[in-house]
Design an enzyme around this catalytic site. Structure first.
Site: not given
Ligand code: GCW
Length: 840
Positions: A303, A307, A386, A414, A532
């Site tokens: 990654k 972020e 996401d 999540e 949903e």
């Molecule tokens: O959706 C986000 C999550 C993060 C995650 C990120 C990712 C591990 O909230 O917690 O980090 O995606 O997929 O890298």
């Protein structure tokens, strides 16, 4: 026939007794091997009691032992394991192409890697049942396949039936941190790590390998993609090797998430520029060091530029340059790089109507197609944002035609109820996998792209973010295990139907009783749609608090910040305009045939409408409802369905074990309450924002409720709840007196029998005590000691901490006095939202 050397391993058969104790804590998952009824067991009477395994690798051993364990337990008779095939005598033969040819100088059928055949072979009077794998892993998969057939009371194939996996990459990622926590993990701490090290007891790791192998998963990335810089320190590699040792017998290769800055941060180089020769050399020697400790190491997940993670952009390099530098180091060892497509800017400008996070995957990667080494796989999340409750397929799938791709799915829930809500995800995943991208105007469903078939790529696959934890049952919610199981089954064969997957999981997990199977299948089957309905309709995204824990409602948290999960709702309309004509142009990233469908508001499917278009609340959907009325109706319908889970589940009392029955009932009861919190929050927000009332008058109108702030208070004080939509009337009451506070009210209900529900807030920071009384006689008392997923650091009354308790069948009459006493504990101030008095 060549006789093989006798290895002297003749294990005494396990005898399964009727009382055979098998765990019902959920620890065994779908591998319970519960004894079949005598009638069902009788149909497998022809299975010989002698198991002969020709190989002696740890995987061969695991296969034979598993077969013995499973058959003995399910069929209630003894099975022996040996390495010698008698000239005569019936046997179940467990072999692979190599052991078969060594033993008998026979060439087996041609089988693709990791595949198997099962079938009977009768020679004269000798009856053999053959499980033949292409390799030890295939052999193990064949064993698990046979055991699942028996467990689900399905006939065994008589003629050789072959099964092969869809693709070579069938991995799970765990977002475990070295300190033992798990990012977005909802079932306890890490099974791998504690306190900065690999755990000393890795029993659960071996058990996990077994579960994964049983559904065909062949890789685990054990640490968080937000990777700890210590990951590549020499002493950690030695520790990781212990994990790999536990997984190896199950044919599961370990891999690691790494930070691209490691050459600098760990290797102390002056740079981590991926094309710098010193950096290239560092990766090579680091990878060599890993393979010395872990010869079957799987590779790296990366990654970067995402972020806050460092990445090649720091040096003006591309993801391809970065991925290739690492991939070249892995290639000679057979390792791969899974480079994540989740690269985006989380500081977008909300006021820029052209800004769009959904565009990022395509924008960052499309020009790099064909520039990656052959052992690089781009790991692409199913949707462009996401893991929301519904997203379209990522347009990146169609554009990477000269690059291997794996689809990343999220098993850990999540945004989807964090394993406190039942949400069976297979139908959601299938919606993406079955999406035909129409690349080059031909059929290119996402599943075939991921398999590497559509564009003939060597390394396709599936990656699931699993995040199991130390909770005995792995995922916390007994029903959530269906997602881990279902993910595995889909990686093996994405053409399996939802019902095929569900039905087998239910039978293996809960037993073959007709009522049990049909009730559980029916509960799970629609649970994604139900979730949903009460959390995020028409492609708007999950309206959760995205700045908090991604759990309860927090609608506007998605707006007016740099994260780009916007839906641009205001008084006039709602939805992201992603059209080419007037919007962000995102829709133009799809191949033309699909883009055409999405671009036109009339052909765009309603369930993605607000993802693709900005429309007035009065926009009429294909079913004739306006957007806003649809949102109201869906929330009421979804929440009402969630209320049915407990009573439907209660019909199974006595038909499933008490332990899992009670666990599940508790969760369903909680979900019913939280679904109402969601319903009220979202519908009130829409009504306020749009100014259009609910035609059925439900929203904002709760005649059975007595707001806590309207009751007579002794000590309790009202507070404004934030966000406002997450408490009834936007207010709660809190008690700041250690000795406790009281709410009371005089009822005006006609005489009758009612349910009394107290809606209160439960944080992790304390265990407030509550007592409910009617005319000064106790109705019940309880302690607010639940551990709701996000509540640990959340010390506020809001949509994440809101929960309820119901006392059924209470006789009431006009003039009765109802009082609630709350005693705070620590920083939890016995907060209350409302009391509801309703008819059955
Ligand atoms: O959706 C986000 C999550 C993060 C995650 C990120 C990712 C591990 O909230 O917690 O980090 O995606 O997929 O890298």
């Amino acid at each position: 026939m060549n006789r093989r050397r006798v290895l002297g391993l003749v294990a005494p058969g396990l005898v399964a007794l009727g009382s055979l104790a098998y765990g019902e804590s959920g620890a065994e998952g779908w591998l319970r091997y519960a004894p079949l009824s005598n009638a069902a067991a009788a149909s497998y009477v022809a299975l010989p009691s002698q198991i002969v395994v020709l190989g002696d690798t740890p995987t061969d051993q695991a296969a034979a032992t598993e077969l013995q364990r499973g058959l003995a337990s399910m069929l209630g008779r003894g099975f022996t394991v040996s390495h010698e095939l008698p000239e005569e005598g019936d046997a179940i033969v467990v072999a692979n192409l190599a052991t078969l040819s060594r033993a008998f100088a026979l060439r087996g059928d041609k089988l693709p890697p990791e595949s198997f055949t099962l079938g009977e072979k009768a020679e004269g009077k000798t009856h053999r049942y053959i499980i033949l794998g292409a390799d030890p892993r295939g052999e193990l998969y064949g064993v698990f396949h046979l055991l699942a057939l028996v467990g689900a009371e399905k006939p065994l194939p008589a003629k050789p039936a072959a099964e092969s996996p869809s693709s070579p990459i069938r991995w799970v990622n765990q977002w475990d941190n070295l300190n033992g926590t798990i990012e977005r993990g909802y079932a306890g701490r890490s099974i791998f790590f504690d306190d900065g090290h690999v755990r000393s007891d890795l029993t659960r790791v071996s058990d996990y390998g077994r579960l994964l192998a049983s559904v065909g998963i062949n890789g685990v990335t054990v640490n968080n993609v937000n990777s700890d810089l210590r990951t590549l320190e020499p002493e950690m590699i030695v520790e990781f090797a212990r994990i790999a040792d536990q997984l190896r017998p199950w044919g599961v290769r370990m891999s690691l998430s790494v930070d691209l800055s490691s050459p600098q941060m760990v290797g102390h180089l002056t740079t981590f520029d991926p094309v710098d020769p010193a950096v290239v050399a560092w990766w090579k020697s680091k990878v060599d060091e890993i393979y010395k400790a872990i010869p079957d190491f799987g590779g790296f997940v990366i990654k970067a530029d995402s972020e806050g993670r460092l990445g090649p952009s720091k040096y003006g390099r591309t993801p391809a340059e970065a991925a290739n530098a690492v991939a070249r180091a892995l290639k000679p060892h057979g390792g791969v790089v899974l480079y994540r497509g989740f690269v985006y800017n989380n500081h977008l400008d909300y006021n820029d109507l052209k800004a769009d996070r959904a565009r990022a995957g395509y924008d960052n990667f499309h020009a790099l197609d064909g520039k990656f080494e052959s052992n690089v796989v781009i790991q692409v999340k199913n949707g462009p944002i996401d893991f929301q409750v519904r997203e379209p397929a990522s347009p990146l799938f169609a554009v990477l035609q000269h690059t291997s791709q794996a689809i990343e799915l999220q098993i850990t829930q999540e945004y989807l109820g964090q394993q406190r809500h039942m949400v069976f995800l297979v139908p959601m995943w299938k919606a993406t996998l079955d999406t035909d991208m129409r690349a080059d105007n031909r059929s290119t469903p996402v599943k075939e792209i991921a398999e590497g078939k559509s564009f003939r790529q060597p390394l396709g696959g599936f990656v699931g973010v699993a995040n199991v934890g130390l909770d005995t049952n792995w995922m916390h919610h007994p029903m959530a295990m269906a997602n881990l199981y279902g993910f595995g089954k889909l990686t093996w064969n994405p053409d399996l139907t939802t019902d095929q997957i569900l039905d087998t999981w239910t039978r293996l997990t809960w037993g073959n009783d007709f009522t049990v199977v049909s009730t559980i299948d029916e509960l799970q089957r629609h649970s994604w749609h139900v979730y949903e309905q009460y959390t995020g309709n028409l492609g708007i995204g999950t309206l959760t608090n995205i700045l908090g824990y991604h759990y309860g409602p927090g609608i506007e948290s998605a707006e007016r910040n740099g994260w780009g999960q916007w839906f641009r709702g205001d008084a006039k309309g709602i939805g992201m305009d992603r059209t080419v004509a007037t919007g962000t142009g995102y829709i133009g990233q799809y191949p033309p045939e699909l883009a055409k469908v999405y671009e036109d508001v009339n052909t765009c499917p309603d369930d993605l409408l607000l993802f693709m278009h900005h429309v007035p609340y009065s926009h009429v959907l294909h079913d004739g409802k306006t957007v806003v009325q649809f949102v109201y109706d869906a929330h009421y319908e979804g929440a009402a369905t969630a209320q049915t889970y407990s009573p439907r589940w209660q019909t199974l009392k006595g038909l499933v074990d008490d332990e899992r029955y009670e666990q599940t009932l508790k969760l369903f009861t909680y979900q019913a309450g939280h679904a109402n919190v969601w319903r009220d929050a979202v519908t009130r927000w829409f009504q306020k924002e749009s100014g259009i009332p609910d035609k059925l008058g439900r929203v904002g109108n709760y005649p059975d409720r007595i707001e806590a702030e309207d009751m007579t208070a002794e000590g309790y004080t009202p507070v404004d709840v934030k966000p406002w939509e997450t408490a009834s009337n936007s207010k709660a009451v809190v008690c700041n007196q250690p000795s406790g506070c009281t709410l009371s009210t005089t009822l005006d209900k006609p005489a009758g029998t009612y349910n009394i529900t107290v809606q209160y807030f439960d944080y992790w920071s304390g265990k407030s005590h509550f007592a409910l009384e009617l005319n000064h006689q106790p109705i019940g008392q309880w302690i607010a000691d639940d551990t709701l997923p996000p509540a640990r650091p959340d010390l506020h009354p809001d949509g994440e901490t809101s929960t309820r308790i119901t006392f059924p069948n209470i006789a009431l009459k006009t003039g009765d006095t109802l009082s609630l006493r709350g005693i705070p504990d620590n920083t939890e101030s016995a907060p209350v939202d409302y009391i509801e008095i309703s008819k059955q």
